[in-house]
Design a protein around this motif. Structure first.
Motif, PDB file in Angstrom:
ATOM      1  N   PHE A  16      -5.983  -2.677   4.634  1.00  0.00           N
ATOM      2  CA  PHE A  16      -5.373  -2.973   3.338  1.00  0.00           C
ATOM      3  C   PHE A  16      -5.357  -4.495   3.144  1.00  0.00           C
ATOM      4  O   PHE A  16      -4.482  -5.188   3.675  1.00  0.00           O
ATOM      5  N   PRO A  17      -6.320  -5.034   2.384  1.00  0.00           N
ATOM      6  CA  PRO A  17      -6.420  -6.494   2.252  1.00  0.00           C
ATOM      7  C   PRO A  17      -5.302  -7.112   1.429  1.00  0.00           C
ATOM      8  O   PRO A  17      -5.033  -8.316   1.571  1.00  0.00           O
ATOM      9  N   ASP A  18      -4.657  -6.332   0.583  1.00  0.00           N
ATOM     10  CA  ASP A  18      -3.628  -6.878  -0.308  1.00  0.00           C
ATOM     11  C   ASP A  18      -2.226  -6.719   0.260  1.00  0.00           C
ATOM     12  O   ASP A  18      -1.249  -6.628  -0.492  1.00  0.00           O
ATOM     13  N   THR A  19      -2.124  -6.679   1.569  1.00  0.00           N
ATOM     14  CA  THR A  19      -0.833  -6.651   2.244  1.00  0.00           C
ATOM     15  C   THR A  19      -0.678  -7.929   3.056  1.00  0.00           C
ATOM     16  O   THR A  19      -1.609  -8.733   3.173  1.00  0.00           O
ATOM     17  N   ALA A  20       0.497  -8.106   3.636  1.00  0.00           N
ATOM     18  CA  ALA A  20       0.773  -9.295   4.432  1.00  0.00           C
ATOM     19  C   ALA A  20       1.941  -8.979   5.363  1.00  0.00           C
ATOM     20  O   ALA A  20       2.477  -7.872   5.345  1.00  0.00           O
ATOM     21  N   HIS A  21       2.335  -9.947   6.179  1.00  0.00           N
ATOM     22  CA  HIS A  21       3.548  -9.762   6.966  1.00  0.00           C
ATOM     23  C   HIS A  21       4.282 -11.083   7.116  1.00  0.00           C
ATOM     24  O   HIS A  21       3.695 -12.162   7.016  1.00  0.00           O
ATOM     25  N   VAL A  22       5.583 -10.969   7.322  1.00  0.00           N
ATOM     26  CA  VAL A  22       6.466 -12.124   7.490  1.00  0.00           C
ATOM     27  C   VAL A  22       6.673 -12.360   8.980  1.00  0.00           C
ATOM     28  O   VAL A  22       6.928 -11.416   9.736  1.00  0.00           O
ATOM     29  N   THR A  23       6.568 -13.600   9.396  1.00  0.00           N
ATOM     30  CA  THR A  23       6.613 -13.900  10.829  1.00  0.00           C
ATOM     31  C   THR A  23       8.018 -13.865  11.413  1.00  0.00           C
ATOM     32  O   THR A  23       8.181 -13.725  12.622  1.00  0.00           O
ATOM     33  N   ASP A  24       9.050 -13.993  10.557  1.00  0.00           N
ATOM     34  CA  ASP A  24      10.437 -13.920  11.027  1.00  0.00           C
ATOM     35  C   ASP A  24      11.322 -13.543   9.839  1.00  0.00           C
ATOM     36  O   ASP A  24      11.835 -14.417   9.141  1.00  0.00           O
TER      37      ASP A  24
ATOM     38  N   PHE B 267      -8.448  11.799  11.546  1.00  0.00           N
ATOM     39  CA  PHE B 267      -9.522  11.052  10.902  1.00  0.00           C
ATOM     40  C   PHE B 267      -9.835  11.662   9.532  1.00  0.00           C
ATOM     41  O   PHE B 267     -10.034  10.950   8.544  1.00  0.00           O
ATOM     42  N   SER B 268      -9.845  13.002   9.478  1.00  0.00           N
ATOM     43  CA  SER B 268     -10.049  13.682   8.204  1.00  0.00           C
ATOM     44  C   SER B 268      -8.884  13.426   7.254  1.00  0.00           C
ATOM     45  O   SER B 268      -9.078  13.188   6.052  1.00  0.00           O
ATOM     46  N   GLU B 269      -7.666  13.445   7.793  1.00  0.00           N
ATOM     47  CA  GLU B 269      -6.475  13.175   6.986  1.00  0.00           C
ATOM     48  C   GLU B 269      -6.490  11.746   6.450  1.00  0.00           C
ATOM     49  O   GLU B 269      -6.062  11.472   5.325  1.00  0.00           O
ATOM     50  N   LEU B 270      -7.002  10.826   7.272  1.00  0.00           N
ATOM     51  CA  LEU B 270      -7.079   9.427   6.874  1.00  0.00           C
ATOM     52  C   LEU B 270      -7.952   9.256   5.633  1.00  0.00           C
ATOM     53  O   LEU B 270      -7.585   8.545   4.689  1.00  0.00           O
ATOM     54  N   HIS B 271      -9.088   9.944   5.616  1.00  0.00           N
ATOM     55  CA  HIS B 271      -9.987   9.806   4.474  1.00  0.00           C
ATOM     56  C   HIS B 271      -9.440  10.535   3.244  1.00  0.00           C
ATOM     57  O   HIS B 271      -9.685  10.101   2.109  1.00  0.00           O
ATOM     58  N   GLN B 272      -8.703  11.603   3.466  1.00  0.00           N
ATOM     59  CA  GLN B 272      -8.022  12.241   2.346  1.00  0.00           C
ATOM     60  C   GLN B 272      -6.969  11.305   1.771  1.00  0.00           C
ATOM     61  O   GLN B 272      -6.803  11.191   0.541  1.00  0.00           O
ATOM     62  N   HIS B 273      -6.248  10.593   2.649  1.00  0.00           N
ATOM     63  CA  HIS B 273      -5.256   9.610   2.219  1.00  0.00           C
ATOM     64  C   HIS B 273      -5.924   8.493   1.419  1.00  0.00           C
ATOM     65  O   HIS B 273      -5.381   8.027   0.407  1.00  0.00           O
TER      66      HIS B 273
ATOM     67  N   ARG C  69      -8.586   8.742  -0.462  1.00  0.00           N
ATOM     68  CA  ARG C  69      -8.910   9.239  -1.806  1.00  0.00           C
ATOM     69  C   ARG C  69      -7.668   9.252  -2.698  1.00  0.00           C
ATOM     70  O   ARG C  69      -7.748   8.920  -3.884  1.00  0.00           O
ATOM     71  N   VAL C  70      -6.526   9.627  -2.122  1.00  0.00           N
ATOM     72  CA  VAL C  70      -5.279   9.630  -2.896  1.00  0.00           C
ATOM     73  C   VAL C  70      -4.921   8.205  -3.319  1.00  0.00           C
ATOM     74  O   VAL C  70      -4.558   7.949  -4.480  1.00  0.00           O
ATOM     75  N   LEU C  71      -5.026   7.265  -2.388  1.00  0.00           N
ATOM     76  CA  LEU C  71      -4.686   5.878  -2.699  1.00  0.00           C
ATOM     77  C   LEU C  71      -5.614   5.305  -3.767  1.00  0.00           C
ATOM     78  O   LEU C  71      -5.181   4.534  -4.634  1.00  0.00           O
ATOM     79  N   GLU C  72      -6.878   5.680  -3.698  1.00  0.00           N
ATOM     80  CA  GLU C  72      -7.836   5.179  -4.695  1.00  0.00           C
ATOM     81  C   GLU C  72      -7.457   5.648  -6.100  1.00  0.00           C
ATOM     82  O   GLU C  72      -7.591   4.889  -7.069  1.00  0.00           O
TER      83      GLU C  72
ATOM     84  N   GLU D 172       0.803  -1.228   0.000  1.00  0.00           N
ATOM     85  CA  GLU D 172       0.000   0.000   0.000  1.00  0.00           C
ATOM     86  C   GLU D 172       0.832   1.272   0.000  1.00  0.00           C
ATOM     87  O   GLU D 172       0.318   2.377  -0.228  1.00  0.00           O
ATOM     88  N   GLN D 173       2.142   1.149   0.222  1.00  0.00           N
ATOM     89  CA  GLN D 173       2.998   2.324   0.344  1.00  0.00           C
ATOM     90  C   GLN D 173       3.531   2.734  -1.030  1.00  0.00           C
ATOM     91  O   GLN D 173       4.590   2.282  -1.461  1.00  0.00           O
ATOM     92  N   VAL D 174       2.783   3.589  -1.689  1.00  0.00           N
ATOM     93  CA  VAL D 174       3.109   4.007  -3.056  1.00  0.00           C
ATOM     94  C   VAL D 174       3.394   5.500  -3.139  1.00  0.00           C
ATOM     95  O   VAL D 174       3.527   6.038  -4.250  1.00  0.00           O
ATOM     96  N   LEU D 175       3.491   6.174  -2.004  1.00  0.00           N
ATOM     97  CA  LEU D 175       3.801   7.605  -2.003  1.00  0.00           C
ATOM     98  C   LEU D 175       5.276   7.802  -1.689  1.00  0.00           C
ATOM     99  O   LEU D 175       5.788   7.240  -0.721  1.00  0.00           O
ATOM    100  N   PRO D 176       5.989   8.589  -2.487  1.00  0.00           N
ATOM    101  CA  PRO D 176       7.428   8.776  -2.265  1.00  0.00           C
ATOM    102  C   PRO D 176       7.705   9.639  -1.045  1.00  0.00           C
ATOM    103  O   PRO D 176       6.835  10.393  -0.573  1.00  0.00           O
ATOM    104  N   LEU D 177       8.930   9.534  -0.542  1.00  0.00           N
ATOM    105  CA  LEU D 177       9.347  10.366   0.582  1.00  0.00           C
ATOM    106  C   LEU D 177       9.349  11.839   0.187  1.00  0.00           C
ATOM    107  O   LEU D 177       9.027  12.704   1.004  1.00  0.00           O
ATOM    108  N   ALA D 178       9.719  12.129  -1.049  1.00  0.00           N
ATOM    109  CA  ALA D 178       9.817  13.517  -1.514  1.00  0.00           C
ATOM    110  C   ALA D 178       8.435  14.145  -1.598  1.00  0.00           C
ATOM    111  O   ALA D 178       7.646  13.842  -2.495  1.00  0.00           O
ATOM    112  N   SER D 179       8.120  15.004  -0.654  1.00  0.00           N
ATOM    113  CA  SER D 179       6.861  15.737  -0.660  1.00  0.00           C
ATOM    114  C   SER D 179       7.076  17.061   0.062  1.00  0.00           C
ATOM    115  O   SER D 179       7.974  17.179   0.902  1.00  0.00           O
ATOM    116  N   PRO D 180       6.273  18.086  -0.243  1.00  0.00           N
ATOM    117  CA  PRO D 180       6.416  19.369   0.446  1.00  0.00           C
ATOM    118  C   PRO D 180       6.322  19.256   1.958  1.00  0.00           C
ATOM    119  O   PRO D 180       6.881  20.080   2.687  1.00  0.00           O
TER     120      PRO D 180
END
Length: 436
Positions: free
Chosen positions: A193-201, A151-157, A159-162, A54-62
């Motif tokens: 984010f349903p299309d993510t996962a994690h590694v146990t070790d 909470f407002s920022e979350l929903h703005q995020h 919309r960007v992800l969509e 889900e992390q598709v936004l670059p570090l470079a931002s204003p």
């Protein structure tokens, strides 16, 4: 000089180098892996374990520029710049600013999306082939918030992800607390984010893949590579064990890759390091069912076999400065603040590792040099684990020279400077299983 009878020499024993070595050895190539330390002991040892598609936004931002005063003054902030390192990192920061332009940001997001979309399927395929599917928990991940403004920022995020094609489900506070018990009532909601996962070790995963590759014929030499040059018939490497002559070389040395790229490809790549921290809590093995991150607190909690791992923060301080483990221990207060019952920190251990970071937040995945003898897989910043399996597929495609519809132009080395014509190849590679 020792003339090596290998198809490829891989430099780097982290998750990128080992996964590539596993993939190439399995495909029938004779591979030698060079690593100066023990396998998997760098950034791969202590990452958050999150397959962060889900992390598709670059570090470079204003927003980074607005945080600059705090970055310099707050040693424990989520984004930290050690003022003593400012002279060395200044050229990199200038390139970061250049990549804050809207079109550059769009290009970076498109490249990240391209890789991340293929990352989880690549891991699923690789782990199934390796018999290690149990290492991956595919139950998604959650980003939560506490304040009304967040909470407002979350929903703005959302919309960007969509707009970028990332699947995310908004969870109400009621639904969130039904799914994740124990959180404080102030947690107002989140994005699932349903299309993510994690590694146990994560560390054991690197070791297991390395052991399998060795069983399939991979050879390893514990040696430091500190220079080299491209020759007409191969690549000469200067190592702590003497000079080696390789047919082809793959540079996957993480944060230590830049000097090798400069010598072997003749180009100065703007690679610096993000120092990441974690705090491992062995007494908290069952606190969460999935990885949970905090929008305000900028950290992530991942359930693992060894307990609960608290990870996050970005520190720019170079490769040599001693770790500031206050940054790791400070994660405990953030975790405590999110739960009704206090975290058990008995036996907690801090860690710091160096992630390789490029100013456009995209890795370099390429094949350059005379006759394409030099392959590159580096600069994955905090997405090394996420993108390792798909990177290995791409490197296999580059080595085999098979065409594909996947355009890797965003990840070419040439984006940082002009390469001689003999250093360039076409932009397509073949992913295993794709149609020709």
């Amino acid at each position: 000089m020792q003339d090596l009878n290998h198809d490829l020499v891989v430099i780097g024993g982290g998750i990128i180098g080992v996964t590539c070595a596993w993939q190439l050895t399995r495909a029938g190539y004779k591979v030698l892996l060079l690593e100066k330390n023990e396998i998997g002991q760098g950034a791969s040892f202590g990452n958050a374990g999150h397959i962060a598609t889900e992390q598709v936004l670059p570090l470079a931002s204003p927003a980074v520029l607005r945080q600059l005063p705090r970055m310099l003054l707050d040693p424990l902030g989520p984004l930290r710049l050690d003022w003593r390192y400012l002279p060395q990192i200044a050229p990199w920061l200038l390139k970061l600013v250049v990549n804050m332009r809207p079109q550059a940001q769009r290009n970076s997001s498109a490249g990240l999306r391209l890789l991340n979309e293929a990352s989880l399927p690549a891991w699923q395929q690789l782990l199934q082939q390796a018999g290690l599917s149990q290492s991956l928990k595919e139950n998604g991940s959650l980003l939560v918030c506490e304040s009304e403004s967040a909470f407002s920022e979350l929903h703005q995020h959302l919309r960007v992800l969509e707009t970028l094609g990332v699947t995310a489900e908004p969870w109400s506070a009621k639904h969130l607390h039904q799914q994740i018990s124990g959180l404080i009532p102030e947690v107002r909601g989140g994005l699932f984010f349903p299309d993510t996962a994690h590694v146990t070790d994560p560390y054991r995963l690197v070791v297991k893949l390395f052991e399998q590759a060795v069983g399939a014929g991979l050879e390893q030499l514990q040696a430091d590579v500190h220079g080299g040059r491209c020759l007409e018939g191969g690549i000469e490497l200067n190592t702590s064990k003497g000079k080696l002559l390789a047919k082809r070389v793959l540079v996957a040395a993480g944060a230590w890759s830049a000097p090798l790229v400069k010598e072997l490809a003749g180009i100065k790549i703007p690679l610096d390091t993000e120092r990441g921290y974690h705090l491992m809590l062995p007494a908290e093995p069952g606190r969460l069912p999935m990885a949970v991150s905090s929008l305000e607190r900028k950290f992530i909690m991942t359930p693992m076999k060894g307990g609960l791992r608290l990870a996050g923060t970005v520190e720019f301080a170079g490769l040599k400065r001693v770790p500031d483990y206050r940054r790791a221990r400070g994660l405990l207060s953030h975790a405590d603040a999110l739960f009704r019952e206090r975290i058990d920190n008995k036996g907690a251990t801090p860690w710091m590792g160096c992630r390789p970071s490029l100013p456009d937040s995209l890795p370099v995945i390429d094949r350059v040099g005379p006759q394409g003898r030099l392959l590159l897989a580096l600069g994955h910043h905090h997405l090394g684990l996420t993108q390792a399996a798909v990177t290995a597929q791409l490197i296999l495609g580059l080595l085999s020279g098979k065409p594909s519809g996947l355009d890797i132009a965003p990840f070419r080395l040439a984006r940082f400077g002009q390469l001689p014509p003999s250093h360039t190849l076409n932009n397509s590679v073949c992913l295993p299983g794709s149609e020709m």
